[in-house]
Design an enzyme around this catalytic site. Structure first.
Site, PDB file in Angstrom:
ATOM      1  N   LYS A 139       0.837  -1.210   0.025  1.00  0.00           N
ATOM      2  CA  LYS A 139      -0.070   0.001  -0.106  1.00  0.00           C
ATOM      3  C   LYS A 139       0.911   0.963   0.022  1.00  0.00           C
ATOM      4  CE  LYS A 139      -0.358  -0.114   5.059  1.00  0.00           C
ATOM      5  NZ  LYS A 139      -1.222  -0.463   6.137  1.00  0.00           N
ATOM      6  N   TYR A 194      17.015  30.426   6.613  1.00  0.00           N
ATOM      7  CA  TYR A 194      15.894  31.246   7.048  1.00  0.00           C
ATOM      8  C   TYR A 194      15.993  31.485   8.776  1.00  0.00           C
ATOM      9  CZ  TYR A 194      13.512  30.479   2.672  1.00  0.00           C
ATOM     10  OH  TYR A 194      13.165  30.560   1.401  1.00  0.00           O
TER      11      TYR A 194
HETATM   12  C1  LIG Z   1      -0.605  -1.489   6.745  1.00  0.00           C
HETATM   13  C2  LIG Z   1      -1.129  -2.786   7.268  1.00  0.00           C
HETATM   14  C3  LIG Z   1      -0.552  -3.901   7.424  1.00  0.00           C
HETATM   15  C4  LIG Z   1       0.913  -4.073   7.210  1.00  0.00           C
HETATM   16  O1  LIG Z   1       1.440  -3.422   8.649  1.00  0.00           O
HETATM   17  P1  LIG Z   1       3.047  -3.444   9.073  1.00  0.00           P
HETATM   18  O2  LIG Z   1       2.871  -2.897  10.461  1.00  0.00           O
HETATM   19  O3  LIG Z   1       3.598  -2.474   8.241  1.00  0.00           O
HETATM   20  O4  LIG Z   1       3.449  -4.632   8.983  1.00  0.00           O
HETATM   21  C5  LIG Z   1      -1.255  -5.187   7.570  1.00  0.00           C
HETATM   22  N1  LIG Z   1      -2.506  -5.177   7.644  1.00  0.00           N
HETATM   23  C6  LIG Z   1      -3.360  -4.115   7.532  1.00  0.00           C
HETATM   24  C7  LIG Z   1      -4.734  -4.000   7.567  1.00  0.00           C
HETATM   25  C8  LIG Z   1      -2.718  -2.652   7.308  1.00  0.00           C
HETATM   26  O5  LIG Z   1      -3.338  -1.803   7.064  1.00  0.00           O
END
Ligand SMILES: *Cc1c(COP(=O)(O)O)cnc(C)c1O
Length: 387
Positions: free
Chosen positions: A41, A270
């Site tokens: 994702k 800055y």
């Molecule tokens: C992001 C996510 C994961 C992965 O989590 P990590 O802590 O990066 O391993 C797994 N399941 C769901 C539903 C997520 O949203």
């Protein structure tokens, strides 16, 4: 051979080492016999979903997981045919395209199920559904108060052959506290949901709840699949417990654009938040907060150039930042490469250092690299060769 090929390296580069992805999948596989859903994702946590997804699958991941249908369709457009699951949808989510593209759909409410069922009927195909149950996180997922209705609606859609009941999934609240009883309670609730579905004639093929932290520390919570994200990118889900042998995948580096002498008393950047206490040399780097370097790190981070660490001085700007070379004993010059963060080998800086300095987690740092940072992909040890 010079480590960095100046002519062929972008001024600000996020180098993605795909052999580290393979290594990290290997580490995860050594911890579980469950199938691995590599979570890609948010464009692969800022590393490139397509490239990381391919590398993870080649290294033995069973499938990919993403948040949105848009992310899933991007993987399909790139030619990835492995199973892909998407689990968060807006009211106008394009379930029809997802079903046509064979994307597995996470469903978190009976309202969402209705939309999936309608899209499947319109497409004349069955949708592969994974029900997401809220076992305690109180985020997305079917809440306990809505479970019976949703379960019955799922069973009805299965009976009508408009969906196939593929899986049940949930997400842990405190996976970074491996011994917390909530981990066990949530997994029990997941199992109960699966049993309940079987009772009404809608048995699931797979159950999954473990993220990176649980995969690495609670193998007993793995069911048919696990869903690691951050570990795929080589970052420890529980830094206090060490690195688990994972190797960070992203190295962010910038070209030294110029080196100049400044006299004692000269303020830098800055508001002159830093004033040179002595005559010194400063190097300019083309990286700023628009590229994902948090402005809050001004005067706190340090970069590595030719093996030596140099401190950022003055405000981090939108596009630029400055580091102090002191008397510049190592002779840093324009065209040299500054590593902002990478694997941490050889005392190099890490994204975790950044995160800890400003009270966040390295997930936020790496997924936030953007702007002018150009991603390049290598599949061997970092040698400067782009494949
Ligand atoms: C992001 C996510 C994961 C992965 O989590 P990590 O802590 O990066 O391993 C797994 N399941 C769901 C539903 C997520 O949203």
């Amino acid at each position: 051979m010079k480590e960095w090929d100046v002519m062929n390296t972008p001024a600000l580069e996020a180098r993605i080492d795909l052999s580290a992805v393979s290594h990290n999948i290997g580490v995860l596989r050594a911890h579980t016999s469950a199938g691995i859903v590599a979570v890609v994702k948010a464009d692969g946590y800022g590393h490139g979903a397509v490239e990381v997804g391919r590398a993870a699958l080649a290294a033995g991941a069973a499938q990919l997981g993403v948040t949105t249908i848009g992310e899933a369709l991007e993987l399909r457009r790139a030619g990835i045919t492995a199973p892909v699951l998407a689990w968060l949808h807006g009211g106008n989510a394009d379930f029809g395209s997802a079903i046509e593209a064979d994307v597995q759909l996470g469903v978190s409410s009976s309202r969402e199920l209705d939309a999936v069922v309608a899209a499947a009927r319109a497409a004349g195909r069955t949708a592969s559904v994974t029900v997401k149950v809220d076992t305690g996180l109180a985020r997305n997922g079917v809440h306990i108060t809505e479970w019976d209705d949703t379960r019955d609606a799922l069973a009805k859609a299965v009976a009508e052959q408009v969906i196939t009941m593929h899986g049940v999934m949930s997400h842990l609240v405190r996976a970074d506290e491996p011994d917390h009883p909530l981990n066990d309670l949530q997994t029990e609730r997941l199992d109960e949901a699966a049993d309940d579905l079987a009772r009404v004639g809608a048995p699931v093929a797979v159950r999954h709840i473990a993220n990176s932290a649980a995969t690495l520390t609670r193998p007993d919570l793995a069911r048919d699949l696990v869903r690691p994200g951050i570990a795929v990118y080589g970052r420890s889900p529980i830094p206090e417990l060490g690195d688990f042998g994972l190797v960070p995948v992203m190295t962010l580096s910038a070209e030294v654009l110029s080196v100049k002498k400044i006299p004692a008393g000269q303020g830098v950047s800055y508001s002159h938040s830093w004033v040179a206490p002595n005559d010194t040399n400063v190097a300019l780097l083309p990286a700023g907060y628009a590229d994902g370097v948090p402005r809050l790190l001004s005067n706190m981070l340090s970069v590595q150039i030719n093996g030596h660490r140099y401190r950022n001085v003055g405000r981090i700007c939108m596009d630029q930042m400055v580091v102090d070379l002191g008397q510049n004993p190592a002779g840093v010059s324009a065209g040299d490469r500054a590593v902002l963060f990478g694997t941490g080998a050889g005392d190099g800086p890490t994204a975790l250092e950044w995160a800890e300095a400003i009270g966040t987690i390295d997930y936020e740092i790496v997924s936030g690299i953007r702007g002018r940072a150009v991603r390049t992909y290598v599949s061997g040890p970092i040698t400067g060769e782009v494949v």
